[in-house]
Each structure stands twice: as structure tokens, then as C-alpha cells.
Design a protein around this motif. Structure first.
Motif, PDB file in Angstrom:
ATOM      1  N   ASP A   1       4.693 -23.509  29.982  1.00  0.00           N
ATOM      2  CA  ASP A   1       4.714 -22.132  29.469  1.00  0.00           C
ATOM      3  C   ASP A   1       6.022 -21.847  28.733  1.00  0.00           C
ATOM      4  O   ASP A   1       6.019 -21.199  27.672  1.00  0.00           O
ATOM      5  N   ARG A   2       7.133 -22.319  29.305  1.00  0.00           N
ATOM      6  CA  ARG A   2       8.425 -22.105  28.643  1.00  0.00           C
ATOM      7  C   ARG A   2       8.474 -22.829  27.302  1.00  0.00           C
ATOM      8  O   ARG A   2       8.965 -22.294  26.300  1.00  0.00           O
ATOM      9  N   PHE A   3       7.964 -24.052  27.284  1.00  0.00           N
ATOM     10  CA  PHE A   3       7.944 -24.809  26.036  1.00  0.00           C
ATOM     11  C   PHE A   3       7.065 -24.113  24.998  1.00  0.00           C
ATOM     12  O   PHE A   3       7.419 -24.049  23.810  1.00  0.00           O
ATOM     13  N   ARG A   4       5.929 -23.577  25.450  1.00  0.00           N
ATOM     14  CA  ARG A   4       5.022 -22.925  24.509  1.00  0.00           C
ATOM     15  C   ARG A   4       5.657 -21.678  23.904  1.00  0.00           C
ATOM     16  O   ARG A   4       5.510 -21.412  22.699  1.00  0.00           O
ATOM     17  N   ARG A   5       6.363 -20.925  24.734  1.00  0.00           N
ATOM     18  CA  ARG A   5       7.026 -19.731  24.203  1.00  0.00           C
ATOM     19  C   ARG A   5       8.084 -20.119  23.169  1.00  0.00           C
ATOM     20  O   ARG A   5       8.205 -19.488  22.108  1.00  0.00           O
ATOM     21  N   LEU A   6       8.859 -21.160  23.473  1.00  0.00           N
ATOM     22  CA  LEU A   6       9.867 -21.635  22.522  1.00  0.00           C
ATOM     23  C   LEU A   6       9.197 -22.168  21.262  1.00  0.00           C
ATOM     24  O   LEU A   6       9.649 -21.898  20.139  1.00  0.00           O
ATOM     25  N   PHE A   7       8.117 -22.901  21.439  1.00  0.00           N
ATOM     26  CA  PHE A   7       7.379 -23.488  20.322  1.00  0.00           C
ATOM     27  C   PHE A   7       6.858 -22.398  19.384  1.00  0.00           C
ATOM     28  O   PHE A   7       6.909 -22.528  18.153  1.00  0.00           O
ATOM     29  N   ASP A   8       6.362 -21.313  19.970  1.00  0.00           N
ATOM     30  CA  ASP A   8       5.789 -20.238  19.150  1.00  0.00           C
ATOM     31  C   ASP A   8       6.860 -19.409  18.448  1.00  0.00           C
ATOM     32  O   ASP A   8       6.610 -18.860  17.362  1.00  0.00           O
TER      33      ASP A   8
ATOM     34  N   ILE B   1      10.123 -20.392  17.600  1.00  0.00           N
ATOM     35  CA  ILE B   1      11.105 -21.067  16.755  1.00  0.00           C
ATOM     36  C   ILE B   1      10.806 -20.768  15.284  1.00  0.00           C
ATOM     37  O   ILE B   1       9.646 -20.777  14.860  1.00  0.00           O
ATOM     38  N   PRO B   2      11.821 -20.452  14.481  1.00  0.00           N
ATOM     39  CA  PRO B   2      11.569 -20.054  13.082  1.00  0.00           C
ATOM     40  C   PRO B   2      11.198 -21.222  12.175  1.00  0.00           C
ATOM     41  O   PRO B   2      10.645 -21.007  11.092  1.00  0.00           O
ATOM     42  N   ASP B   3      11.482 -22.438  12.580  1.00  0.00           N
ATOM     43  CA  ASP B   3      11.161 -23.595  11.747  1.00  0.00           C
ATOM     44  C   ASP B   3       9.705 -24.008  11.953  1.00  0.00           C
ATOM     45  O   ASP B   3       9.161 -23.892  13.058  1.00  0.00           O
ATOM     46  N   PRO B   4       9.052 -24.523  10.892  1.00  0.00           N
ATOM     47  CA  PRO B   4       7.675 -25.008  11.035  1.00  0.00           C
ATOM     48  C   PRO B   4       7.636 -26.289  11.872  1.00  0.00           C
ATOM     49  O   PRO B   4       8.331 -27.260  11.574  1.00  0.00           O
ATOM     50  N   VAL B   5       6.836 -26.274  12.931  1.00  0.00           N
ATOM     51  CA  VAL B   5       6.777 -27.407  13.855  1.00  0.00           C
ATOM     52  C   VAL B   5       5.316 -27.659  14.236  1.00  0.00           C
ATOM     53  O   VAL B   5       4.537 -26.722  14.413  1.00  0.00           O
ATOM     54  N   ILE B   6       4.968 -28.935  14.339  1.00  0.00           N
ATOM     55  CA  ILE B   6       3.657 -29.297  14.867  1.00  0.00           C
ATOM     56  C   ILE B   6       3.847 -30.152  16.115  1.00  0.00           C
ATOM     57  O   ILE B   6       4.859 -30.835  16.269  1.00  0.00           O
ATOM     58  N   GLU B   7       2.872 -30.081  16.991  1.00  0.00           N
ATOM     59  CA  GLU B   7       2.870 -30.881  18.217  1.00  0.00           C
ATOM     60  C   GLU B   7       1.826 -31.975  18.050  1.00  0.00           C
ATOM     61  O   GLU B   7       0.693 -31.702  17.636  1.00  0.00           O
ATOM     62  N   VAL B   8       2.213 -33.214  18.337  1.00  0.00           N
ATOM     63  CA  VAL B   8       1.307 -34.336  18.113  1.00  0.00           C
ATOM     64  C   VAL B   8       1.150 -35.161  19.385  1.00  0.00           C
ATOM     65  O   VAL B   8       1.974 -35.092  20.299  1.00  0.00           O
ATOM     66  N   VAL B   9       0.062 -35.928  19.412  1.00  0.00           N
ATOM     67  CA  VAL B   9      -0.205 -36.877  20.490  1.00  0.00           C
ATOM     68  C   VAL B   9      -0.265 -38.264  19.881  1.00  0.00           C
ATOM     69  O   VAL B   9      -1.006 -38.494  18.917  1.00  0.00           O
ATOM     70  N   LEU B  10       0.524 -39.181  20.427  1.00  0.00           N
ATOM     71  CA  LEU B  10       0.574 -40.540  19.892  1.00  0.00           C
ATOM     72  C   LEU B  10      -0.536 -41.375  20.513  1.00  0.00           C
ATOM     73  O   LEU B  10      -0.445 -41.805  21.665  1.00  0.00           O
ATOM     74  N   GLU B  11      -1.603 -41.584  19.752  1.00  0.00           N
ATOM     75  CA  GLU B  11      -2.695 -42.443  20.181  1.00  0.00           C
ATOM     76  C   GLU B  11      -2.378 -43.888  19.796  1.00  0.00           C
ATOM     77  O   GLU B  11      -1.474 -44.138  18.987  1.00  0.00           O
ATOM     78  N   PRO B  12      -3.100 -44.868  20.366  1.00  0.00           N
ATOM     79  CA  PRO B  12      -2.806 -46.275  20.056  1.00  0.00           C
ATOM     80  C   PRO B  12      -2.874 -46.612  18.570  1.00  0.00           C
ATOM     81  O   PRO B  12      -2.070 -47.407  18.069  1.00  0.00           O
ATOM     82  N   GLU B  13      -3.820 -46.008  17.846  1.00  0.00           N
ATOM     83  CA  GLU B  13      -4.017 -46.369  16.448  1.00  0.00           C
ATOM     84  C   GLU B  13      -3.612 -45.273  15.470  1.00  0.00           C
ATOM     85  O   GLU B  13      -3.547 -45.519  14.265  1.00  0.00           O
ATOM     86  N   GLU B  14      -3.361 -44.050  15.971  1.00  0.00           N
ATOM     87  CA  GLU B  14      -3.075 -42.954  15.057  1.00  0.00           C
ATOM     88  C   GLU B  14      -2.315 -41.852  15.779  1.00  0.00           C
ATOM     89  O   GLU B  14      -2.191 -41.865  17.007  1.00  0.00           O
ATOM     90  N   THR B  15      -1.804 -40.923  14.995  1.00  0.00           N
ATOM     91  CA  THR B  15      -1.105 -39.764  15.535  1.00  0.00           C
ATOM     92  C   THR B  15      -1.978 -38.533  15.320  1.00  0.00           C
ATOM     93  O   THR B  15      -2.354 -38.224  14.188  1.00  0.00           O
ATOM     94  N   VAL B  16      -2.299 -37.836  16.413  1.00  0.00           N
ATOM     95  CA  VAL B  16      -3.245 -36.725  16.364  1.00  0.00           C
ATOM     96  C   VAL B  16      -2.497 -35.413  16.563  1.00  0.00           C
ATOM     97  O   VAL B  16      -1.636 -35.298  17.437  1.00  0.00           O
ATOM     98  N   ILE B  17      -2.838 -34.426  15.752  1.00  0.00           N
ATOM     99  CA  ILE B  17      -2.213 -33.107  15.842  1.00  0.00           C
ATOM    100  C   ILE B  17      -2.792 -32.355  17.037  1.00  0.00           C
ATOM    101  O   ILE B  17      -4.007 -32.248  17.191  1.00  0.00           O
ATOM    102  N   ASP B  18      -1.894 -31.818  17.871  1.00  0.00           N
ATOM    103  CA  ASP B  18      -2.331 -31.079  19.057  1.00  0.00           C
ATOM    104  C   ASP B  18      -2.005 -29.594  18.965  1.00  0.00           C
ATOM    105  O   ASP B  18      -2.482 -28.804  19.768  1.00  0.00           O
ATOM    106  N   GLY B  19      -1.186 -29.209  17.997  1.00  0.00           N
ATOM    107  CA  GLY B  19      -0.854 -27.801  17.846  1.00  0.00           C
ATOM    108  C   GLY B  19       0.115 -27.581  16.704  1.00  0.00           C
ATOM    109  O   GLY B  19       0.757 -28.514  16.217  1.00  0.00           O
ATOM    110  N   ALA B  20       0.197 -26.332  16.272  1.00  0.00           N
ATOM    111  CA  ALA B  20       1.134 -25.947  15.210  1.00  0.00           C
ATOM    112  C   ALA B  20       1.644 -24.553  15.518  1.00  0.00           C
ATOM    113  O   ALA B  20       0.887 -23.690  15.959  1.00  0.00           O
TER     114      ALA B  20
END
Length: 276
Positions: free
Chosen positions: A215-222, A224-243
Motif C-alpha cells: 500500500d505504501r509503495f502504491r501511494r508513492l507510485f501514484d 511521484i511526478p515522474d512517469p513510471v511503469i511497473e513491470v514483471v520480468l518473465e522468462p522470455e519477455e517483460t510484461v507491464i503490470d501498471g503505470a
């Protein structure tokens, strides 16, 4: 066994107090009546009169057989229970054994201590739902009923296992403890339940702390003034989990449409990155 050519004949069935146990058969039976004894075998009665058995005799034999089956099943349950108790005496885990009515017949020391009792004498003979927290009691009672003959009497079929979350309230200077109680039928025949309790206090506390951290990370994530995306590192690719909202505003995209897509799917051109 082949019938002997001559009667009477004496058959030995074993020994009693060191003496042979025998049965003198005067003549070959002309009539036999047999009724099943469940998993225990068959009850057979013979008579020299070929018309010795009528329907009333068979009804009496079936009644005797039913009583015999009930007695033998009860003896089997007691024997299994003694086996469980003997095994549990050397177990350090939190385990209890219940009878068909849900009353405790045996419990290990750690189990007794966890529920706040001093020794086995404080819990033996008492229903398990009377020993747990008042809020947990209805769920424990329902679980025990679902595993015993009470379910059959209600028109259903007993279930093999049930799991109930428990809370043990402590004194004001100590935190409450949490546990997961797994209840299972002792066997497919008759009543009886064995319960295994796992303390989940530390696991629950860790999950709570992780949830608060997310919850604390999500509040900071939302925020923060800089554009940021959250990703998940899969074995073959990088998948977007949030922005975060700044990313959505900067690039004109919606987080819900991005989530689950690969990072290669982002169509971001240099002229949309703004001034360096």
C-alpha cells in the motif's frame, strides 16, 4: 471343507484356556441361512430340517447380524482410536482426536496449550467448539458435523476434510494467536475426527506487513511526478503490470490497456518524451 462321509463328527475351531474348542456335528445340515456382516464376513446358520427357516427366522437373523455389525464396528473404532492415541503420545505437533459427537477424546500437549488449557483433563470430553473462541465456534461445529455421521443423518454425505481458521485471544499484554485447523475423518466407517492445528500467527503478521508495504509503495507510485511503469520480468519477455498517473498523462495512455502487454508493445516516440 469336504463333508465327511459319516456323522457325527467333531470339528476343532481352536483353543480356549489351552483346551481344544470343538463342535459336534450330528448330521449334515439340510438347510442354511446366511446374512452379511458388512466388512466382517458372513453369519451362517444350519439346520437338519430342510424347512427349518422361514421369513420370520431370517428377519431375526438379520436383526442379530445388524447388532453384531454395530458391535464389531464400535470395537474397530475403539481400536483405531487407541492406535491414534498411542501414536500421538510421542508427537510434538498440535493434534486432537474427536469422537462422533465432536468431543475431544485426546489431544497433544502443544494443542492443549495453544487453546489456552492447562492439561488434557481440561479438554477431554468437551466439544471442540466449546474450547475455541466464541466467534470460531459455529464454524468448528459445522466442520465437525460435516465430517461425522451427523451429515448422513441430515441427508448428506460426510466430507473427507474441512479447514477452519482459528483465533486464540490472549491476555492484554500478549497478541492474539492465529491458527489453521485441518479436520479429517478417522476412516470411512463410523464416526471420529482427527484435527491438526498449524500456528499461522507469524505468517499472518508477515502477510499484513507485506500488504501494508504494498500500500505504501502504491501511494508513492501514484504520487511521484515522474512517469513510471511497473513491470514483471518473465522468462522470455517483460510484461507491464501498471503505470502511474504521470505516465498516463505524459504519453496519453490508460493503465488498464497497458497492463498485461509486453514492454515492446509501447509505441513511444522521441518527440513525446518532452524536453530533456
Amino acid at each position: 471343507m469336504t463333508a465327511p462321509a459319516r456323522y457325527p463328527v467333531t470339528v476343532q475351531f481352536g483353543e480356549v484356556n489351552g483346551e481344544p474348542a470343538t463342535w459336534a456335528i450330528e448330521t449334515l445340515p439340510e438347510a442354511l441361512a446366511a446374512v452379511p456382516l458388512g466388512d466382517h464376513g458372513v453369519f451362517i446358520v444350519g439346520a437338519v430340517d430342510p424347512d427349518a427357516f422361514d421369513e420370520s427366522d431370517v428377519s431375526v437373523l438379520e436383526l442379530l447380524a445388524a447388532n453384531a455389525v454395530a458391535a464389531m464396528d464400535a470395537a474397530d473404532r475403539r481400536r483405531r482410536l487407541r492406535t491414534y492415541e498411542d501414536a500421538l503420545k510421542n508427537v510434538d505437533d498440535m493434534v486432537c482426536v474427536l469422537d462422533g459427537d465432536g468431543a475431544v477424546t485426546y489431544a497433544t500437549g502443544p494443542f492443549v496449550s495453544w487453546i489456552g488449557a492447562d492439561d488434557l483433563g481440561d479438554v477431554a470430553g468437551r466439544p471442540l467448539d466449546a474450547l475455541v473462541d466464541e466467534a470460531d465456534a459455529p464454524r468448528v461445529a459445522d466442520a465437525v458435523a460435516a465430517l461425522t455421521d451427523a451429515a448422513t443423518e441430515a441427508g448428506g454425505a460426510p466430507e473427507p476434510t474441512r479447514t477452519v481458521d482459528l483465533t486464540a485471544d490472549r491476555d492484554s499484554d500478549r497478541r492474539s494467536r492465529h491458527g489453521e485447523l485441518r479436520l479429517s475423518r478417522l476412516s470411512d466407517h463410523g464416526a471420529g475426527v482427527v484435527g491438526s492445528l498449524s500456528d499461522t500467527t507469524d505468517l499472518r503478521r508477515t502477510r499484513t506487513e507485506l500488504s501494508a508495504e504494498r500500500d505504501r509503495f502504491r501511494r508513492l507510485f501514484d504520487r511521484i511526478p515522474d512517469p513510471v511503469i511497473e513491470v514483471v520480468l518473465e522468462p522470455e519477455e517483460t510484461v507491464i503490470d501498471g503505470a502511474n498517473p504521470a505516465f498516463e498523462a505524459q504519453f496519453g495512455v490508460d493503465e488498464t490497456t497497458l497492463r498485461g502487454r509486453t514492454i515492446d508493445a509501447l509505441d513511444i516516440h522521441d518527440d513525446r518524451l518532452g524536453d530533456p
